[in-house]
Design a protein around this motif. Sequence first.
Motif, PDB file in Angstrom:
ATOM      1  N   ILE A 281      36.836  27.923  36.574  1.00  0.00           N
ATOM      2  CA  ILE A 281      38.115  28.154  37.305  1.00  0.00           C
ATOM      3  C   ILE A 281      39.418  27.586  37.069  1.00  0.00           C
ATOM      4  N   HIS A 282      39.356  26.480  36.337  1.00  0.00           N
ATOM      5  CA  HIS A 282      40.568  25.541  36.117  1.00  0.00           C
ATOM      6  C   HIS A 282      41.181  26.251  34.906  1.00  0.00           C
TER       7      HIS A 282
ATOM      8  N   THR B 135      45.548  32.995  40.511  1.00  0.00           N
ATOM      9  CA  THR B 135      44.013  33.514  40.257  1.00  0.00           C
ATOM     10  C   THR B 135      43.334  32.784  40.893  1.00  0.00           C
ATOM     11  N   ARG B 136      43.358  31.617  40.581  1.00  0.00           N
ATOM     12  CA  ARG B 136      42.490  30.304  41.042  1.00  0.00           C
ATOM     13  C   ARG B 136      42.363  30.441  42.607  1.00  0.00           C
ATOM     14  N   LYS B 137      43.688  30.468  42.973  1.00  0.00           N
ATOM     15  CA  LYS B 137      44.190  30.389  44.525  1.00  0.00           C
ATOM     16  C   LYS B 137      43.173  31.434  45.254  1.00  0.00           C
TER      17      LYS B 137
ATOM     18  N   ILE C  52      33.993  25.584  42.297  1.00  0.00           N
ATOM     19  CA  ILE C  52      35.565  25.531  43.005  1.00  0.00           C
ATOM     20  C   ILE C  52      35.943  24.044  42.445  1.00  0.00           C
TER      21      ILE C  52
ATOM     22  N   TYR D  22      40.707  33.141  44.132  1.00  0.00           N
ATOM     23  CA  TYR D  22      39.183  32.744  43.827  1.00  0.00           C
ATOM     24  C   TYR D  22      38.726  32.000  45.040  1.00  0.00           C
TER      25      TYR D  22
ATOM     26  N   VAL E 120      41.797  29.567  34.710  1.00  0.00           N
ATOM     27  CA  VAL E 120      42.652  30.717  35.152  1.00  0.00           C
ATOM     28  C   VAL E 120      43.887  30.314  35.748  1.00  0.00           C
TER      29      VAL E 120
END
Length: 138
Positions: A104-105, A111-113, A97, A115, A107
């Motif tokens: 994750i950075h 989408t990141r939020k 994260i 995940y 996307v």
Amino acid sequence: MNSEFSKALWDDSDPAYAPFLKTRKGKYYYWVPSKRYIHQGWSIKSYRLEGHPGDGRDTERAAECRRLTRELVQWWEGENTPRIQAGTWGWLIQRYIHDDISSIHDVRPYTRKTYIKILSKASVVNFESFWIPKLLLA
């Protein structure tokens, strides 16, 4: 209370107060705590914040910096124990994260939020005590 920070950290009296706010490449904002916290076991090396310079969201970013800094100070002062141990699933989730080089950075922000929300729910299970098999770390 940690005297290293302004009283605005705790009472939000200065909406522009943004401890540990950094910019990278002139277009990305990050919350980056001091190395002394990282060396003592704080798991979040840096955290990419939403937006870009000139988007008018400075107070939102400042509020997020204060929130993250309050968590760090509470951890530092021992209020949020136990600390996540390296080599556990909980540690790996936190690295995914929050690490600079995490995919994750790559996307989109929504989408990141999503995940992060799912992984945060998964962390309700005590992943901090489950060690990653050595075969997966090799």
